[in-house]
Design an enzyme around this catalytic site. Structure first.
Site, short mmCIF file in Angstrom:
data_model
loop_
_atom_site.label_atom_id
_atom_site.label_comp_id
_atom_site.label_asym_id
_atom_site.label_seq_id
_atom_site.Cartn_x
_atom_site.Cartn_y
_atom_site.Cartn_z
N LYS A 1 32.31 42.14 37.10
CA LYS A 1 32.10 42.80 35.88
C LYS A 1 30.82 42.70 35.99
O LYS A 1 30.06 43.14 37.13
CB LYS A 1 32.23 40.59 35.99
C1 LIG Z 1 37.68 38.58 36.24
C2 LIG Z 1 38.03 37.16 34.72
C3 LIG Z 1 38.61 35.98 34.42
C4 LIG Z 1 38.43 34.85 35.65
O1 LIG Z 1 37.09 34.84 36.19
P1 LIG Z 1 36.48 34.85 37.81
O2 LIG Z 1 35.67 34.17 37.25
O3 LIG Z 1 37.05 35.23 38.46
O4 LIG Z 1 37.49 33.73 37.58
C5 LIG Z 1 38.66 35.55 32.80
N1 LIG Z 1 39.52 36.57 32.66
C6 LIG Z 1 39.21 37.77 32.47
C7 LIG Z 1 40.29 38.90 31.54
C8 LIG Z 1 39.13 38.51 33.36
O5 LIG Z 1 38.88 40.13 34.19
#
Ligand SMILES: *Cc1c(COP(=O)(O)O)cnc(C)c1O
Length: 401
Positions: A197
């Protein structure tokens, strides 16, 4: 030297070293922040997490920011704080990471899908009213790739029926809609700090809200349902007593992670600007290639794109390989790619449980069969982008029908 000693140019990968699809942007500052935290004697939730929450709230313009172990945990707590459970429905789009849907399923709610818009892959506000029923308890728009959904019509449709909006902003740290930062627009917004991210803490997540009661409930649910965390009980002058007000989870973010998050948050705008610059270079270099569709870079409304992903749609009808074949061919060129996402409603669990069938959400399915994420991370060089663009062109050229 004889030319025959050299391999044919077209068989050799365009790059000598493998370019991963994503790599976290961590530098000496993050290293130092972790070292200082380790040396401080306090490594779990404490002063650094408190400061990370305060700064994240200030950055997004939300009153409260609550740090948790992941974006998935953030969504879990958001649904529970709203009292969503068995018999309830949530509305979202099928073009998302599975956690958006599975967390709803885990609290006993039923996911209801709205197809995505062509181009942005964001939930189509035009389909929203038809999906809302008397059981709808939340609408979860996902800001695909970091381009904010058109929130005004979504919020209008929600407000008409008094339904809360929970934004899945896992891709959208640093994005803005009509001049307002994502995180300050809806009742609840969730962020993810997973390594791919835009802002990472290794693993982690954040929930923002202006609502003090929801913030209080989430704080309780995140740490055993007790009134004060370890830091509050063990700090100087604090009492050791605690009260359990409800059975809660263990979803608190550690200070080691928050130490990284504080540095990343301070760098977020610069990191996102770098992403935007690299994305523009992709858009220019791949412009006019008929076998691929480039991502929408500008919404018809004012928006700041976080450029979490650079996704292309591969026109599989014009090529002799499918999307997975395209990804394999890119790998042979020493370029890593990502898949965001396979449409959730056709995953075996959801297909079997709710009887979804191909054709139910045609645009999401079209994207699901064609989408490929090209490498995009701030540490990439312009030359890396050029290598990827060259590889895309070579793969397309070699596999034209
Ligand atoms: C990465 C992601 C999540 C979940 O995040 P985590 O920190 O991996 O639990 C939720 N929604 C979307 C669209 C994502 O890309």
């Amino acid at each position: 030297m004889d030319a025959a000693e050299f391999p044919a140019v077209t068989d050799a990968p365009g790059r000598l070293s493998f370019l991963p699809f994503s790599r976290p942007s961590l530098g000496e500052e993050e290293v130092q922040a972790v070292v200082e935290c380790l040396r401080s004697g306090w490594i779990t939730t404490g002063p650094r997490t408190r400061e990370f929450e305060e700064r994240f709230a200030a950055y997004t313009g939300a009153r409260h920011a609550l740090a948790v172990t992941s974006g998935t945990a953030a969504e879990h707590l958001a649904l529970l704080a709203l009292g969503i459970g068995p018999g309830d429905e949530i509305v979202t789009s099928p073009m998302t990471w599975v956690s958006t849907v599975s967390v709803a399923e885990l609290v006993g709610a039923r996911p209801v899908f709205v197809d995505v818009e062509p181009g942005t892959h964001n939930l189509d506000p035009g389909g929203l009213r038809a999906a809302i029923t008397a059981r709808t308890r939340a609408i979860l728009p996902v800001h695909f790739a970091g381009l904010p959904c058109d929130m005004d019509p979504i919020r209008e449709a929600a407000a008409e029926r008094g339904i809360p909006v929970i934004e899945d902003a896992a891709h959208a740290a640093g994005a803005a809609y009509k001049g307002r930062p994502v995180g300050s627009l809806s009742l609840l917004t969730l962020f993810s700090f997973h390594p791919i991210k835009n802002l990472t803490t290794g693993e982690g997540g954040m929930i923002t809200t202006d609502d003090p009661d929801l913030a209080k409930r989430i704080r309780l649910l995140r740490f055993h349902g007790i009134t004060r965390d370890s830091w509050q009980r063990q700090g100087a002058g604090a009492g050791a007593a605690y009260e359990v007000l409800l059975p809660g989870f263990k979803y608190n973010l550690t200070d080691i992670q928050s130490a990284i998050g504080l540095v990343q948050l301070a760098r977020l705008d610069a990191l996102n600007e770098r992403r935007a610059l690299l994305a523009r270079r992709y858009l220019e270099s791949l412009d006019g290639l008929e076998e691929i569709r480039l991502p929408v870079s500008d919404a018809p409304y004012p928006a700041r794109h976080a450029w979490h992903l650079f996704t292309i749609l591969v026109d599989v009808d014009r090529l002799t390989l499918d999307r997975f074949g395209f990804m394999e061919a890119m790998k042979a060129e020493n370029v890593g790619t990502g898949l965001h996402f396979l449409a959730v409603h056709l995953q075996p669990y959801y297909r079997d449980r709710y009887g979804f069938r191909p054709g139910d959400f045609p645009e999401a399915e079209r994207v699901s069969e064609r989408v490929v994420s090209l490498p995009l991370f701030p540490g990439m060089t312009e030359a890396d982008v050029d290598d990827v663009a060259r590889a895309v062109k070579k793969v397309v050229r070699t596999h034209r029908r």
